[in-house]
Write an enzyme that holds these catalytic residues in place. Sequence first.
Site, PDB file in Angstrom:
ATOM      1  N   ARG A  36      43.867  51.909  39.426  1.00  0.00           N
ATOM      2  CA  ARG A  36      44.269  52.249  38.066  1.00  0.00           C
ATOM      3  C   ARG A  36      43.212  53.114  37.390  1.00  0.00           C
ATOM      4  NH1 ARG A  36      45.320  46.176  36.024  1.00  0.00           N
ATOM      5  NH2 ARG A  36      43.650  45.864  37.555  1.00  0.00           N
TER       6      ARG A  36
ATOM      7  N   HIS B 180      36.989  39.192  31.196  1.00  0.00           N
ATOM      8  CA  HIS B 180      37.136  37.857  31.792  1.00  0.00           C
ATOM      9  C   HIS B 180      35.772  37.205  31.996  1.00  0.00           C
ATOM     10  CE1 HIS B 180      41.395  38.617  32.420  1.00  0.00           C
ATOM     11  NE2 HIS B 180      41.103  39.756  33.016  1.00  0.00           N
TER      12      HIS B 180
ATOM     13  N   VAL C   3      47.375  33.523  40.005  1.00  0.00           N
ATOM     14  CA  VAL C   3      47.291  34.677  39.108  1.00  0.00           C
ATOM     15  C   VAL C   3      46.187  34.483  38.079  1.00  0.00           C
ATOM     16  CG1 VAL C   3      48.650  36.248  37.659  1.00  0.00           C
ATOM     17  CG2 VAL C   3      49.775  34.977  39.478  1.00  0.00           C
TER      18      VAL C   3
ATOM     19  N   GLU D 283      41.576  41.367  26.998  1.00  0.00           N
ATOM     20  CA  GLU D 283      42.332  40.120  27.158  1.00  0.00           C
ATOM     21  C   GLU D 283      42.181  39.131  26.006  1.00  0.00           C
ATOM     22  OE1 GLU D 283      38.347  39.206  29.081  1.00  0.00           O
ATOM     23  OE2 GLU D 283      39.707  40.922  29.026  1.00  0.00           O
TER      24      GLU D 283
ATOM     25  N   ASP E  73      41.277  35.682  37.784  1.00  0.00           N
ATOM     26  CA  ASP E  73      40.335  36.413  36.923  1.00  0.00           C
ATOM     27  C   ASP E  73      39.568  35.482  36.001  1.00  0.00           C
ATOM     28  OD1 ASP E  73      40.337  39.094  37.597  1.00  0.00           O
ATOM     29  OD2 ASP E  73      42.132  39.535  36.448  1.00  0.00           O
TER      30      ASP E  73
ATOM     31  N   VAL F  33      44.219  37.556  44.799  1.00  0.00           N
ATOM     32  CA  VAL F  33      43.708  38.907  44.526  1.00  0.00           C
ATOM     33  C   VAL F  33      43.413  39.039  43.030  1.00  0.00           C
ATOM     34  CG1 VAL F  33      44.264  41.369  44.561  1.00  0.00           C
ATOM     35  CG2 VAL F  33      44.909  39.910  46.488  1.00  0.00           C
TER      36      VAL F  33
ATOM     37  N   TYR G 219      39.000  45.155  30.453  1.00  0.00           N
ATOM     38  CA  TYR G 219      39.145  43.740  30.787  1.00  0.00           C
ATOM     39  C   TYR G 219      37.785  43.220  31.208  1.00  0.00           C
ATOM     40  CZ  TYR G 219      44.253  44.215  30.871  1.00  0.00           C
ATOM     41  OH  TYR G 219      45.557  44.438  30.529  1.00  0.00           O
TER      42      TYR G 219
ATOM     43  N   LYS H 284      38.878  47.516  34.859  1.00  0.00           N
ATOM     44  CA  LYS H 284      38.273  46.261  35.310  1.00  0.00           C
ATOM     45  C   LYS H 284      36.860  46.106  34.771  1.00  0.00           C
ATOM     46  CE  LYS H 284      39.739  43.544  37.438  1.00  0.00           C
ATOM     47  NZ  LYS H 284      40.468  42.354  36.922  1.00  0.00           N
TER      48      LYS H 284
END
Length: 371
Positions: A15, A96, A267, A118, A270, A298, A94, A75
């Site tokens: 991305r 996390h 999911v 987030e 993260d 992932v 993001y 990321k």
Amino acid sequence: MKIAVPREIKTHEYRVALTPAGARELVGRGHAVTVQAGAGEGAGFTDAAFEAAGARLEADVATLWREAELILKVKEPQPEEIARLGAGQTLFTYLHLAADEALTRGLMASGATCIAYETVTDRQGGLPLLAPMSTVAGRMAIQAGAHALEKAQGGAGVLLPGVPGVPPARVAVIGGGVVGENAARMALGLGAEVTVLDKSIVRLEVLDDRYQGRMRTLFATADAIEAAAREADLIIGAVLVPGAAAPKLITRAMLAEMRPGSVLVDVAIDQGGCFETSRPTTHAAPTYLVDGIVHYAVANMPGAVARTSTQALTNATLPFVIALADRGWRQALADDPHFLAGLNVHAGQVAYRAVAEAFGLEWTDPQALLG
């Protein structure tokens, strides 16, 4: 403002944080957008498209970071990127942080202002910048889980929809939010038998009404989760505590009660993962076995569908990027308390309570940092 868009360097992350259309909007408002050469190629956006939008290309990554006032990423920054970050710069991506103490301390040491997609909120209590990627990840979770159920992938050899005369797979989705609903919707569409577990009766009522009873809804007690785990062929971990580490809802001991070859798709990885046996994986090696159970964890699932994800992400983030560019981070966050919720780190101080609590750090009220 000088805005930089570096190429993502996390493993199999394709991305990019801004589309050419987004760059055009920012340039049209008088801002200087610099894109690292090749940054958009993985998502199908060429250097020529960015140049046509008015962005400048920069081949040297050190120069790109050094000259930037606002850095847009997808990321969390990797160690070599943290080393390039400095005081006076704003990072919007993001993060996390509650799942990564080293990253948190690295960003504190940088002196930069770090705003996390987030944890930005909205008037309805939602997470508008997490939602588009949660939608993608929820839908992908079923694709990934169905593939992992194949015998060649270590799974039990179960076809999700079954066939005439053979029952469909049983799918349990833990968490009925954006990820969970999208996973359940995909599983239903493929013909699986679906159960959604959540602690919110209101949310379960919404799902029951929206899908007209086609999925089973259960209040997420420990007993209910254990029972669902014993029955399920595929379990999707879709829980979210905004900005905080995910709770461990499937324990190692519970794996022994599950059918061999069952699949866990986490999911929430993260945020540290919601299965005790979860550890981050990559698209290069997405699964591993623990006690005969296939784990898929992932940490950047939407990166595999980079073009769709990039477009969806820019649609959501662009109004906030424009606010930062037009007004600066202090004024943009002062004007919008929901945007202020995105502030995680500033000048060595942790401004998000859940992150501070996760690592025993001092928390600073973000209002006090607006100065």
